[in-house]
Write an enzyme that holds these catalytic residues in place. Structure first.
Site, short mmCIF file in Angstrom:
data_model
loop_
_atom_site.label_atom_id
_atom_site.label_comp_id
_atom_site.label_asym_id
_atom_site.label_seq_id
_atom_site.Cartn_x
_atom_site.Cartn_y
_atom_site.Cartn_z
N THR A 137 -0.27 -2.63 -4.48
CA THR A 137 0.35 -3.33 -5.61
C THR A 137 -0.62 -3.73 -6.73
O THR A 137 -1.76 -4.07 -6.46
CB THR A 137 1.00 -4.59 -5.01
OG1 THR A 137 2.04 -4.17 -4.16
CG2 THR A 137 1.57 -5.54 -6.04
N GLY A 142 10.62 -6.92 -1.92
CA GLY A 142 9.50 -7.78 -1.51
C GLY A 142 9.36 -8.98 -2.43
O GLY A 142 10.29 -9.35 -3.15
N ASP A 143 8.20 -9.59 -2.38
CA ASP A 143 7.95 -10.81 -3.16
C ASP A 143 7.69 -10.53 -4.64
O ASP A 143 7.95 -11.38 -5.50
CB ASP A 143 6.73 -11.53 -2.59
CG ASP A 143 5.48 -10.66 -2.66
OD1 ASP A 143 5.55 -9.48 -2.25
OD2 ASP A 143 4.43 -11.13 -3.14
N THR A 164 -0.31 -10.39 -4.17
CA THR A 164 -0.25 -9.13 -3.44
C THR A 164 -0.41 -9.43 -1.95
O THR A 164 -1.22 -10.27 -1.57
CB THR A 164 -1.34 -8.14 -3.90
OG1 THR A 164 -1.40 -7.07 -2.95
CG2 THR A 164 -2.72 -8.78 -4.01
N GLY A 165 0.37 -8.74 -1.14
CA GLY A 165 0.28 -8.98 0.29
C GLY A 165 1.60 -8.70 0.96
O GLY A 165 2.48 -8.06 0.37
N GLY A 172 4.97 -9.00 1.65
CA GLY A 172 6.00 -9.65 0.85
C GLY A 172 6.91 -10.60 1.61
O GLY A 172 7.29 -11.64 1.09
#
Ligand code: ASP
Length: 307
Positions: free
Chosen positions: A175, A205-206, A226-227, A229
């Protein structure tokens, strides 16, 4: 508004990059694209441009790079498609726009900004978002634009194992996002992603959710996450950081560190974020081995690193 030094930071995903896989040549290719994106945004800010333009232009550079999991480099979902999510957030009156589950759009971040600026809405998803892409005149690309053997193989490997992969572990980096503060102290954030390899069709996702993966408020901060989500959504990460500043009276660095390394990590949520406040240097924090990142500080020094 008080004059400030223009500041920008960008990321290309956080996680645990495999050091063996990441040889010198690849490392410099990643860093080079991050620096190009950073510079693109910085030049806009230096010439008096607004933070909103700087973050969008920086993210466009990363969406056009096949190296990152956004736009052109987006991962495959379980149906073999590239479903993309993005969010644009301006610190001015929390103006924000997001899209989820779109295909064929070259620069999803441009579409997200159009949601904020050309519709009375905040978030469009699925077929409605796709229709908006078609009528709004954003650039659409054929499927080949989003195809790479590397991504295809990644999807095949994930399918075989019946797993869903964050684009951050071995062989995978993810991302993209940008945060900026312009000369008048206005803040903005932008995040764009292809999500997770082999994710279920329709999974969001987030990234496009304001307050979880992306956030901006001129009085507090601008954040791009980022990670993983699902964890970032459950812990409303970006807004938690802003709330820790607003109500907990923490500074941006402390707030980001506490959220990432506290509740999120305790529950197994891996990832990172970049953030900028009304004054001072950007904060780039992560609770895993690395995050692809580049930033300029208040002394006009440029930085780029992974680990
Ligand atoms: N946060 C993104 C998502 O879960 C993935 C990433 O940051 O790479 O969709």
């Amino acid at each position: 508004m008080k004059k400030t030094e223009p500041i920008i930071a960008v990321h290309g995903g956080a996680g645990t990059p495999n050091k063996n896989e990441l040889n010198k040549e690849k490392e410099s290719a990643y860093l080079n694209d991050l620096q190009t994106a950073l510079l693109k945004g910085y030049e806009i800010l230096q010439s008096g441009g607004i933070a909103e333009d700087a973050v969008v232009e920086a993210v466009k550079v990363l969406e056009d790079s096949p190296l990152f999991n956004a736009g052109r480099g987006s991962v495959f979902n379980s149906e073999g498609q590239h479903e993309m999510d993005a969010c644009f957030a301006s610190g001015e009156n929390r103006k924000t726009g997001a899209i989820a589950g779109i295909t064929r759009v070259r620069n999803p971040i441009v579409l997200a900004r159009l949601v904020a600026e050309k519709t009375p809405h905040v978030f469009l998803s699925g077929p409605g978002a796709q229709k908006f892409a078609e009528i709004s005149g954003v650039e659409l690309m054929p499927d080949e634009w989003f195809f790479s053997t590397h991504r295809f193989q990644q999807w095949q490997d994930a399918r075989k194992l019946e797993e869903i992969w964050l684009d951050h572990g071995e062989k995978k980096f993810g991302t993209v996002g940008a945060v900026a503060r312009d000369k008048l102290g206005r803040l903005a954030a932008a995040t764009s992603t292809g999500g997770m390899t082999n994710k279920r069709f329709g999974r969001v996702g987030d990234t496009p959710i304001f307050g979880t993966g992306t956030f901006a408020d001129n009085k507090l901060c601008a954040i791009s996450c980022t990670g993983h989500g699902e964890y970032f959504i459950r812990y409303v990460v970006a807004h938690q950081v802003a709330s820790a500043m607003q109500y907990g009276r923490l500074n941006l660095q402390e707030a980001a560190w506490n959220v990432l390394n506290g509740i999120l990590l305790e529950d197994g949520g891996e990832g990172g974020l970049i953030a900028i406040g009304p004054q001072g240097d950007p904060v780039l924090a992560f609770n895993c081995a690395g995050m692809f990142r580049a930033w300029v500080d208040t002394q006009n020094n440029f930085h780029a690193s992974i680990f």
